[in-house]
Write a protein that holds these residues in place. Structure first.
Motif, mmCIF file in Angstrom:
data_model
loop_
_atom_site.group_PDB
_atom_site.id
_atom_site.type_symbol
_atom_site.label_atom_id
_atom_site.label_comp_id
_atom_site.label_asym_id
_atom_site.label_seq_id
_atom_site.Cartn_x
_atom_site.Cartn_y
_atom_site.Cartn_z
ATOM 1 N N CYS A 148 0.861 -1.175 0.000
ATOM 2 C CA CYS A 148 0.000 0.000 0.000
ATOM 3 C C CYS A 148 0.897 1.225 0.000
ATOM 4 N N THR A 149 0.517 2.253 -0.740
ATOM 5 C CA THR A 149 1.296 3.489 -0.780
ATOM 6 C C THR A 149 0.550 4.638 -0.108
ATOM 7 N N GLY A 150 -0.351 4.293 0.814
ATOM 8 C CA GLY A 150 -1.020 5.317 1.605
ATOM 9 C C GLY A 150 -2.197 5.954 0.890
ATOM 10 N N ILE A 151 -2.451 7.194 1.243
ATOM 11 C CA ILE A 151 -3.607 7.893 0.689
ATOM 12 C C ILE A 151 -3.424 8.130 -0.807
ATOM 13 N N ASP A 152 -4.481 7.936 -1.568
ATOM 14 C CA ASP A 152 -4.457 8.245 -2.994
ATOM 15 C C ASP A 152 -4.326 9.752 -3.162
ATOM 16 N N ARG A 153 -3.353 10.191 -3.948
ATOM 17 C CA ARG A 153 -3.093 11.621 -4.079
ATOM 18 C C ARG A 153 -4.248 12.376 -4.723
ATOM 19 N N SER A 154 -5.172 11.658 -5.341
ATOM 20 C CA SER A 154 -6.315 12.344 -5.939
ATOM 21 C C SER A 154 -7.375 12.723 -4.905
ATOM 22 N N VAL A 155 -7.250 12.187 -3.695
ATOM 23 C CA VAL A 155 -8.240 12.458 -2.652
ATOM 24 C C VAL A 155 -8.082 13.884 -2.138
ATOM 25 N N GLN A 156 -9.178 14.601 -2.071
ATOM 26 C CA GLN A 156 -9.189 15.943 -1.500
ATOM 27 C C GLN A 156 -10.182 15.968 -0.348
ATOM 28 N N VAL A 157 -9.678 16.322 0.822
ATOM 29 C CA VAL A 157 -10.508 16.352 2.025
ATOM 30 C C VAL A 157 -10.503 17.771 2.582
ATOM 31 N N PRO A 158 -11.641 18.471 2.552
ATOM 32 C CA PRO A 158 -11.695 19.816 3.133
ATOM 33 C C PRO A 158 -11.318 19.776 4.608
ATOM 34 N N GLN A 159 -10.529 20.743 5.050
ATOM 35 C CA GLN A 159 -10.068 20.764 6.428
ATOM 36 C C GLN A 159 -10.660 21.954 7.180
ATOM 37 N N PRO A 160 -10.987 21.760 8.450
ATOM 38 C CA PRO A 160 -11.484 22.885 9.259
ATOM 39 C C PRO A 160 -10.376 23.915 9.472
ATOM 40 N N ARG A 161 -10.763 25.166 9.616
ATOM 41 C CA ARG A 161 -9.797 26.233 9.820
ATOM 42 C C ARG A 161 -9.449 26.321 11.305
ATOM 43 N N SER A 162 -8.730 25.320 11.773
ATOM 44 C CA SER A 162 -8.341 25.266 13.180
ATOM 45 C C SER A 162 -7.034 24.498 13.292
ATOM 46 N N PRO A 163 -6.090 24.970 14.113
ATOM 47 C CA PRO A 163 -4.836 24.239 14.281
ATOM 48 C C PRO A 163 -4.961 23.040 15.214
ATOM 49 N N THR A 175 -7.411 20.546 14.991
ATOM 50 C CA THR A 175 -8.133 19.385 14.473
ATOM 51 C C THR A 175 -7.791 19.168 13.003
ATOM 52 N N VAL A 176 -7.778 17.904 12.602
ATOM 53 C CA VAL A 176 -7.550 17.517 11.215
ATOM 54 C C VAL A 176 -8.553 16.428 10.860
ATOM 55 N N ASP A 177 -9.203 16.553 9.718
ATOM 56 C CA ASP A 177 -10.065 15.480 9.224
ATOM 57 C C ASP A 177 -9.178 14.499 8.467
ATOM 58 N N ASP A 178 -8.844 13.407 9.111
ATOM 59 C CA ASP A 178 -7.910 12.435 8.558
ATOM 60 C C ASP A 178 -8.691 11.272 7.950
ATOM 61 N N PRO A 179 -8.673 11.109 6.623
ATOM 62 C CA PRO A 179 -9.463 10.043 5.996
ATOM 63 C C PRO A 179 -8.962 8.642 6.317
ATOM 64 N N LEU A 180 -7.746 8.520 6.869
ATOM 65 C CA LEU A 180 -7.204 7.201 7.195
ATOM 66 C C LEU A 180 -7.312 6.864 8.685
ATOM 67 N N ALA A 181 -7.919 7.732 9.458
ATOM 68 C CA ALA A 181 -7.924 7.563 10.913
ATOM 69 C C ALA A 181 -8.572 6.263 11.366
ATOM 70 N N ALA A 182 -9.513 5.742 10.586
ATOM 71 C CA ALA A 182 -10.251 4.553 11.028
ATOM 72 C C ALA A 182 -10.089 3.378 10.077
ATOM 73 N N ILE A 183 -8.928 3.259 9.403
ATOM 74 C CA ILE A 183 -8.758 2.141 8.464
ATOM 75 C C ILE A 183 -8.148 0.915 9.132
#
Length: 260
Positions: A65-80, A82-90
Motif C-alpha cells: 500500500c502506498t497510503g492515501i491516494d493523491r487524488s483524494v481531496q478532504v476539506p479541512q477545518p480552519r483550526s490548528p 483538528t484535522v479530518d484524517d481520511p485514514l484515521a479509522a482504516i
C-alpha cells in the motif's frame, strides 16, 4: 467476497480471513471509498465468529500500500487543533477489533500504509519489500505515521525513515534486523507465510488469543493515544499549502532513492 477495491476471503475450516487491498494499478493507494470499506470490514469481523484471525495484504507484487491516494481531496477545518484524517479509522484497533491481525507485505509500503501496519500484531515481508515515508519530501509533517512506527522500531530507525523521505527506502532485510518485520520470505511468499501463522493462532482458544492481543496493546496504547492527540496541530502548523505539496510531488516523482 469483493467490495469495490477490497477483497475478503474467509477460510471456514481454519477461521483465517484474508483482507486484500485490490487497487494494484494505483499501488493499492487508499481513496475515500476504500477507507470506508476497510472500516466496514474491521467492524464486520468483530461480529463474525467464523473469523478468528486476519491477514491484511495488497494485490500484486509492486506494493502492499502506498497510503492515501493523491487524488483524494478532504476539506479541512480552519483550526490548528483538528484535522479530518481520511485514514484515521482504516485499522483494526481504531475499530475496536481485537482479533489477531498479521500483515503480509509485498513491494512498497509507505506513508499511510503505516496506519495498517501500525495496528497489526506483526509483519511478514517478502525479501523484495521496501518501507519508506515520503512526507517530508513533499512538505508534509509525518505525524500519525511516525507515531505508529515509533511504537514498532528503535527511535533512530523511525526517525531516519521519517526524515529521509523519498531519498531512502528501508529494505525488508533491514526492517527484519530492526524488529519491524518478524519474518522474511522469498519474493511472493509473504502471504502464504502469514496465512500459515494466522492458521496456527486461529486454532487456539479464541478468548485466550483475543485477551493476549488486548494485553499486548494495553502496554503501548496509553503512549500511542497521548502521541496521536498531538498530531492534528503538528500537521496543521507544519504542512505546506496543498498546491505547494502538489508541486513537490510532481517534481520528485520517479527520482533517485537509496535502498538501505
Amino acid at each position: 467476497m469483493t467490495e469495490g477495491a477490497l477483497r475478503t476471503r474467509v477460510d471456514a475450516e481454519t477461521g483465517v480471513a484474508v483482507l486484500t487491498l485490490d487497487r494494484p494499478e494505483r499501488h493499492n493507494a487508499i481513496d475515500l471509498a476504500t477507507a470506508a470499506q476497510l472500516t466496514g470490514a474491521w467492524r464486520a469481523f468483530r461480529f463474525d465468529d467464523s473469523v478468528r484471525a486476519v491477514v491484511v495484504t495488497g494485490a500484486g507484487d509492486r506494493a502492499f500500500c502506498t497510503g492515501i491516494d493523491r487524488s483524494v481531496q478532504v476539506p479541512q477545518p480552519r483550526s490548528p487543533y483538528t484535522v479530518d484524517d481520511p485514514l484515521a479509522a482504516i485499522g483494526p484497533k481504531a475499530n475496536d477489533c481485537w482479533k489477531p491481525v498479521i500483515a503480509a507485505v509485498n513491494g512498497m509500503a509507505c506513508g499511510g500504509a503505516f496506519y495498517l501496519l501500525g495496528e497489526a500484531e506483526f509483519l511478514v515481508a517478502a525479501e523484495d519489500a521496501t518501507f519508506f515515508d515520503p512526507h517530508t519530501a513533499y512538505g508534509m509533517v509525518s505525524a500519525y505515521e511516525s507515531m505508529y512506527m515509533a511504537q514498532r522500531m528503535p527511535h533512530g530507525e523511525a526517525a531516519r525513515m521519517a526524515l529521509m523521505g523519498t531519498a531512502e527506502r528501508i529494505s525488508a532485510r533491514r526492517a527484519y534486523e530492526t524488529g519491524l518485520v518478524s519474518e522474511l520470505t522469498s519474493p511472493g511468499g509473504a502471504l502464504d507465510a502469514a496465512v500459515r501463522a494466522a492458521g496456527t493462532i486461529a486454532a487456539f482458544p479464541t478468548e485466550a488469543v483475543q485477551g493476549t492481543v488486548r494485553s499486548l496493546w494495553s502496554a503501548r496504547q496509553s503512549a500511542l493515544a497521548a502521541s496521536l492527540a498531538q498530531a492534528p496541530h503538528l500537521v496543521t502548523l507544519g504542512n505546506l499549502p496543498p498546491e505547494r505539496q502538489a508541486e513537490l510531488f510532481g517534481g520528485r516523482r520517479g527520482g533517485e532513492f537509496r535502498v538501505r
